[in-house]
Design a protein around this motif. Structure first.
Motif, PDB file in Angstrom:
ATOM      1  N   THR A  69       9.009  27.433 -17.222  1.00 51.18           N
ATOM      2  CA  THR A  69       9.232  27.811 -15.825  1.00 51.18           C
ATOM      3  C   THR A  69       8.751  29.237 -15.581  1.00 51.18           C
ATOM      4  OG1 THR A  69      11.125  26.325 -15.715  1.00 51.18           O
ATOM      5  CG2 THR A  69      10.978  28.008 -14.004  1.00 51.18           C
ATOM      6  N   VAL A  70       9.060  30.135 -16.510  1.00 54.26           N
ATOM      7  CA  VAL A  70       8.564  31.511 -16.380  1.00 54.26           C
ATOM      8  C   VAL A  70       7.038  31.509 -16.455  1.00 54.26           C
ATOM      9  CG1 VAL A  70       8.515  33.801 -17.440  1.00 54.26           C
ATOM     10  CG2 VAL A  70      10.682  32.570 -17.237  1.00 54.26           C
ATOM     11  N   ALA A  71       6.480  30.741 -17.369  1.00 57.29           N
ATOM     12  CA  ALA A  71       5.018  30.654 -17.484  1.00 57.29           C
ATOM     13  C   ALA A  71       4.408  30.142 -16.182  1.00 57.29           C
ATOM     14  CB  ALA A  71       4.628  29.739 -18.652  1.00 57.29           C
ATOM     15  N   SER A  72       5.077  29.186 -15.535  1.00 55.90           N
ATOM     16  CA  SER A  72       4.555  28.643 -14.271  1.00 55.90           C
ATOM     17  C   SER A  72       4.597  29.697 -13.169  1.00 55.90           C
ATOM     18  CB  SER A  72       5.330  27.388 -13.849  1.00 55.90           C
ATOM     19  OG  SER A  72       6.603  27.735 -13.320  1.00 55.90           O
ATOM     20  N   LYS A 112       1.096  21.900 -23.195  1.00 53.51           N
ATOM     21  CA  LYS A 112       0.642  23.291 -23.226  1.00 53.51           C
ATOM     22  C   LYS A 112      -0.865  23.286 -23.425  1.00 53.51           C
ATOM     23  CE  LYS A 112       5.031  24.470 -25.338  1.00 53.51           C
ATOM     24  NZ  LYS A 112       5.496  23.181 -25.804  1.00 53.51           N
ATOM     25  N   PRO A 113      -1.606  24.062 -22.669  1.00 52.80           N
ATOM     26  CA  PRO A 113      -1.144  24.926 -21.588  1.00 52.80           C
ATOM     27  C   PRO A 113      -0.622  24.106 -20.411  1.00 52.80           C
ATOM     28  CG  PRO A 113      -3.550  24.871 -21.626  1.00 52.80           C
ATOM     29  CD  PRO A 113      -3.071  24.087 -22.819  1.00 52.80           C
ATOM     30  N   LEU A 114       0.182  24.751 -19.574  1.00 57.49           N
ATOM     31  CA  LEU A 114       0.747  24.064 -18.417  1.00 57.49           C
ATOM     32  C   LEU A 114      -0.366  23.515 -17.547  1.00 57.49           C
ATOM     33  CD1 LEU A 114       3.634  26.394 -17.154  1.00 57.49           C
ATOM     34  CD2 LEU A 114       3.830  24.280 -18.431  1.00 57.49           C
ATOM     35  N   LYS A 115      -0.184  22.274 -17.096  1.00 57.12           N
ATOM     36  CA  LYS A 115      -1.217  21.678 -16.256  1.00 57.12           C
ATOM     37  C   LYS A 115      -1.055  22.076 -14.789  1.00 57.12           C
ATOM     38  CE  LYS A 115       1.383  17.340 -15.886  1.00 57.12           C
ATOM     39  NZ  LYS A 115       1.428  15.942 -16.230  1.00 57.12           N
ATOM     40  N   SER A 116       0.100  22.640 -14.445  1.00 61.98           N
ATOM     41  CA  SER A 116       0.359  23.006 -13.057  1.00 61.98           C
ATOM     42  C   SER A 116       1.387  24.128 -12.996  1.00 61.98           C
ATOM     43  CB  SER A 116       0.898  21.784 -12.299  1.00 61.98           C
ATOM     44  OG  SER A 116       1.378  22.158 -11.024  1.00 61.98           O
ATOM     45  N   SER A 117       1.360  24.888 -11.911  1.00 67.18           N
ATOM     46  CA  SER A 117       2.394  25.902 -11.711  1.00 67.18           C
ATOM     47  C   SER A 117       3.593  25.295 -10.978  1.00 67.18           C
ATOM     48  CB  SER A 117       1.841  27.109 -10.951  1.00 67.18           C
ATOM     49  OG  SER A 117       1.403  26.712  -9.679  1.00 67.18           O
ATOM     50  N   GLU A 118       3.499  24.018 -10.617  1.00 60.46           N
ATOM     51  CA  GLU A 118       4.609  23.284 -10.012  1.00 60.46           C
ATOM     52  C   GLU A 118       5.361  22.544 -11.113  1.00 60.46           C
ATOM     53  OE1 GLU A 118       5.741  23.182  -6.816  1.00 60.46           O
ATOM     54  OE2 GLU A 118       4.263  24.763  -6.447  1.00 60.46           O
ATOM     55  N   MET A 119       6.604  22.941 -11.379  1.00 59.39           N
ATOM     56  CA  MET A 119       7.359  22.319 -12.466  1.00 59.39           C
ATOM     57  C   MET A 119       7.573  20.821 -12.235  1.00 59.39           C
ATOM     58  SD  MET A 119       7.624  24.389 -14.888  1.00 59.39           S
ATOM     59  CE  MET A 119       8.720  23.498 -15.975  1.00 59.39           C
ATOM     60  N   SER A 120       7.618  20.384 -10.973  1.00 63.21           N
ATOM     61  CA  SER A 120       7.817  18.954 -10.693  1.00 63.21           C
ATOM     62  C   SER A 120       6.610  18.121 -11.149  1.00 63.21           C
ATOM     63  CB  SER A 120       8.091  18.728  -9.204  1.00 63.21           C
ATOM     64  OG  SER A 120       7.013  19.215  -8.433  1.00 63.21           O
TER      65      SER A 120
END
Length: 165
Positions: free
Chosen positions: A124-127, A76-84
């Motif tokens: 996933t929602v955050a992405s 966190k924070p997410l490094k990508s909007s791609e969950m993979s």
């Protein structure tokens, strides 16, 4: 304790036999089982009145897989909007579901207190939000804008610092 099973009972009353060790990934189930160990009778059924069969089946699938291959910690924070790019492929595929299913998984993970599943579904929602404008977010989640143009301008002005970050 291994090899023992417990029936998780869905909202519809369907029994789902699960290895006790897998079921204990749920803090709710774990505490109910521990409470029963202190009493005289052994619990063989755990009612989960807030979890539909379709969702419980997916929750169990997650827990079983997690026992075999624990999920990478979500940065966190997410490094990508791609969950993979955030978690292993199996987990990214697991949450590639319709929004209503994703939201029900969040509710089930919260109710059953399964932190890794809650982390995954919320990430996933955050992405889905990451890098989007308010209008794109409204479209993604089918949210009606109930602000008047004046109210929206005022909110944007008050929160200008957010866009600068």
């Amino acid at each position: 304790m291994s090899g023992e099973q417990v029936n998780l009972m869905s909202k519809e009353g369907d029994p789902f036999p699960v290895d006790t060790e897998v079921a204990k990934m749920s803090e709710l189930v774990k505490s109910m089982l521990e409470d029963s160990e202190e009493g005289d009778e052994e619990v063989t059924e755990i009612p989960l009145p807030n979890v539909k069969s379709q969702i419980l089946k997916k929750v169990i699938e997650f827990c079983q897989h997690y026992k075999e291959e624990p999920m990478n910690e979500i940065e966190k924070p997410l490094k990508s909007s791609e969950m993979s790019e955030v978690v292993q492929r199996w987990y990214a595929d697991f949450v590639a579901v319709e929004q209503p299913v994703l939201f029900e998984l969040i509710l089930a993970a919260n109710f059953m207190d399964i932190k890794p599943l809650l982390d995954l579904t919320c990430a996933t929602v955050a992405s889905m939000i990451k890098g989007k404008t308010p209008e794109e977010i409204r479209q993604t989640f089918n949210i009606t804008n109930d602000f008047s143009p004046e109210e929206e301008a005022q909110v944007r002005e008050e929160n200008k610092w957010c866009e600068e970050a």
